[in-house]
Scaffold this motif. Structure first.
Motif, PDB file in Angstrom:
ATOM      1  N   TYR A   1      50.598   5.358  41.456  1.00  0.00           N
ATOM      2  CA  TYR A   1      51.967   5.493  41.961  1.00  0.00           C
ATOM      3  C   TYR A   1      52.168   6.813  42.704  1.00  0.00           C
ATOM      4  O   TYR A   1      52.868   6.868  43.719  1.00  0.00           O
ATOM      5  CB  TYR A   1      52.967   5.388  40.810  1.00  0.00           C
ATOM      6  CG  TYR A   1      53.076   3.996  40.228  1.00  0.00           C
ATOM      7  CD1 TYR A   1      53.540   2.931  40.987  1.00  0.00           C
ATOM      8  CD2 TYR A   1      52.701   3.750  38.906  1.00  0.00           C
ATOM      9  CE1 TYR A   1      53.631   1.651  40.462  1.00  0.00           C
ATOM     10  CE2 TYR A   1      52.801   2.473  38.362  1.00  0.00           C
ATOM     11  CZ  TYR A   1      53.261   1.429  39.138  1.00  0.00           C
ATOM     12  OH  TYR A   1      53.341   0.168  38.612  1.00  0.00           O
ATOM     13  N   ASP A   2      51.539   7.873  42.193  1.00  0.00           N
ATOM     14  CA  ASP A   2      51.742   9.190  42.800  1.00  0.00           C
ATOM     15  C   ASP A   2      50.989   9.365  44.106  1.00  0.00           C
ATOM     16  O   ASP A   2      51.372  10.199  44.930  1.00  0.00           O
ATOM     17  CB  ASP A   2      51.301  10.285  41.820  1.00  0.00           C
ATOM     18  CG  ASP A   2      52.235  10.433  40.630  1.00  0.00           C
ATOM     19  OD1 ASP A   2      53.333   9.848  40.658  1.00  0.00           O
ATOM     20  OD2 ASP A   2      51.846  11.127  39.660  1.00  0.00           O
TER      21      ASP A   2
ATOM     22  N   THR B   1      52.855   2.900  48.765  1.00  0.00           N
ATOM     23  CA  THR B   1      53.112   1.457  48.825  1.00  0.00           C
ATOM     24  C   THR B   1      52.984   0.776  47.465  1.00  0.00           C
ATOM     25  O   THR B   1      53.252  -0.427  47.359  1.00  0.00           O
ATOM     26  CB  THR B   1      52.132   0.780  49.796  1.00  0.00           C
ATOM     27  OG1 THR B   1      50.784   1.043  49.368  1.00  0.00           O
ATOM     28  CG2 THR B   1      52.319   1.306  51.216  1.00  0.00           C
ATOM     29  N   ALA B   2      52.569   1.499  46.444  1.00  0.00           N
ATOM     30  CA  ALA B   2      52.318   0.882  45.141  1.00  0.00           C
ATOM     31  C   ALA B   2      53.625   0.528  44.442  1.00  0.00           C
ATOM     32  O   ALA B   2      54.434   1.398  44.131  1.00  0.00           O
ATOM     33  CB  ALA B   2      51.491   1.809  44.255  1.00  0.00           C
ATOM     34  N   GLY B   3      53.804  -0.779  44.185  1.00  0.00           N
ATOM     35  CA  GLY B   3      54.960  -1.238  43.431  1.00  0.00           C
ATOM     36  C   GLY B   3      54.572  -1.804  42.081  1.00  0.00           C
ATOM     37  O   GLY B   3      55.440  -2.114  41.259  1.00  0.00           O
ATOM     38  N   ALA B   4      53.263  -1.943  41.850  1.00  0.00           N
ATOM     39  CA  ALA B   4      52.770  -2.457  40.576  1.00  0.00           C
ATOM     40  C   ALA B   4      51.293  -2.110  40.444  1.00  0.00           C
ATOM     41  O   ALA B   4      50.588  -1.938  41.447  1.00  0.00           O
ATOM     42  CB  ALA B   4      52.954  -3.971  40.482  1.00  0.00           C
TER      43      ALA B   4
ATOM     44  N   ASP C   1      53.858  -5.256  44.956  1.00  0.00           N
ATOM     45  CA  ASP C   1      54.705  -5.718  43.868  1.00  0.00           C
ATOM     46  C   ASP C   1      53.796  -6.357  42.821  1.00  0.00           C
ATOM     47  O   ASP C   1      52.578  -6.465  43.022  1.00  0.00           O
ATOM     48  CB  ASP C   1      55.788  -6.687  44.350  1.00  0.00           C
ATOM     49  CG  ASP C   1      55.239  -7.867  45.146  1.00  0.00           C
ATOM     50  OD1 ASP C   1      54.164  -8.396  44.768  1.00  0.00           O
ATOM     51  OD2 ASP C   1      55.870  -8.266  46.137  1.00  0.00           O
ATOM     52  N   VAL C   2      54.384  -6.793  41.716  1.00  0.00           N
ATOM     53  CA  VAL C   2      53.555  -7.261  40.610  1.00  0.00           C
ATOM     54  C   VAL C   2      52.813  -8.544  40.964  1.00  0.00           C
ATOM     55  O   VAL C   2      51.656  -8.748  40.548  1.00  0.00           O
ATOM     56  CB  VAL C   2      54.408  -7.417  39.324  1.00  0.00           C
ATOM     57  CG1 VAL C   2      55.413  -8.537  39.443  1.00  0.00           C
ATOM     58  CG2 VAL C   2      53.524  -7.597  38.101  1.00  0.00           C
ATOM     59  N   GLU C   3      53.405  -9.413  41.767  1.00  0.00           N
ATOM     60  CA  GLU C   3      52.714 -10.635  42.163  1.00  0.00           C
ATOM     61  C   GLU C   3      51.518 -10.323  43.058  1.00  0.00           C
ATOM     62  O   GLU C   3      50.426 -10.883  42.878  1.00  0.00           O
ATOM     63  CB  GLU C   3      53.675 -11.593  42.872  1.00  0.00           C
ATOM     64  CG  GLU C   3      53.038 -12.930  43.208  1.00  0.00           C
ATOM     65  CD  GLU C   3      54.039 -13.946  43.747  1.00  0.00           C
ATOM     66  OE1 GLU C   3      53.667 -15.121  43.856  1.00  0.00           O
ATOM     67  OE2 GLU C   3      55.183 -13.550  44.052  1.00  0.00           O
ATOM     68  N   ALA C   4      51.704  -9.423  44.016  1.00  0.00           N
ATOM     69  CA  ALA C   4      50.607  -9.051  44.915  1.00  0.00           C
ATOM     70  C   ALA C   4      49.468  -8.389  44.151  1.00  0.00           C
ATOM     71  O   ALA C   4      48.292  -8.650  44.430  1.00  0.00           O
ATOM     72  CB  ALA C   4      51.130  -8.119  46.013  1.00  0.00           C
TER      73      ALA C   4
END
Length: 216
Positions: free
Chosen positions: A83-84, A88-91, A169-172
């Protein structure tokens, strides 16, 4: 239903799907996702992907403080490193999937490009996967190793342990880590059989067509 409530349910539903199909087992693996307010929802330590409770997920605020839910996974340094360093990281998803772990045990694997280019989809969804050395589970050094990549990889393979993938996102993220495991399975099935990967030109064509992060 609030957006966060939907996210909690989606995270648990996707985790159970991974578990039900044998992509992780027992209480292995961990998963996290960005909340609308910039915080995180994280699977608790010692929890099973097959039995996650939306109401008991670990909740962090935007400042990184644990504010609600059960104690989070011990692999938090691994998650926060993605994340840091990747805006682009959502999950983030980490599994102990059998075929990818098996491939990491074999000699001759390219540390800079762990997966052979057998199909375009591994390239499209993962870019180049970095093979990292073995770390004791929970060692903050795993997170430091990811930070050392400076956000240039969306996926890493922890040797003798399991893959970790960040997605928008979590699905991706779940789709991408499934592609990683499927490609590793292909590599094992065809090992020693003279399988022909995509040519360099074909790889470059996929990278250009789908704007894949590849040369970093």
């Amino acid at each position: 239903m609030t957006e966060e409530t939907r996210l909690r349910e989606q995270l648990c539903l996707l985790a159970k799907s991974l578990y039900d199909r044998g992509l992780t087992h027992g209480s292995t693996g961990n998963i996290s996702a960005r909340t609308p307010d910039g915080g995180l929802l994280v699977s608790p330590t010692g929890s099973s992907f097959g039995r996650l409770d939306p109401g008991r997920l670990s909740r962090f605020d935007a400042a990184g403080q644990h504010i609600d839910g059960d104690k989070p996974t011990k692999e938090m340094p691994l998650h926060t490193a993605f994340y840091d360093t990747r805006g682009t990281a959502g999950a983030v998803v980490h599994l102990h999937s059998c075929h990818s772990v098996a491939l990491s045990l074999l000699p001759g694997v390219d540390e800079e490009n762990f997966l052979p280019a057998y199909t375009p989809y591994g390239i499209m969804q993962l870019g180049r996967v970095k093979l990292l050395p073995f770390f004791v589970p929970g060692d903050p050094a795993m997170g430091q190793a990811v930070r050392g990549l400076a956000g240039k990889r969306s996926a890493v393979m922890l040797a003798n342990h399991g893959p970790v993938v960040a997605g928008k996102d979590v699905e991706a993220a779940c789709n991408a880590i499934e592609e990683l495991e499927a490609t590793a399975r292909l590599a094992l099935i065809t090992r020693g059989m003279g399988a022909e990967p995509l040519t360099g030109g074909q790889v470059r064509s996929v990278v250009k067509t789908f704007d894949v992060e590849w040369d970093a």
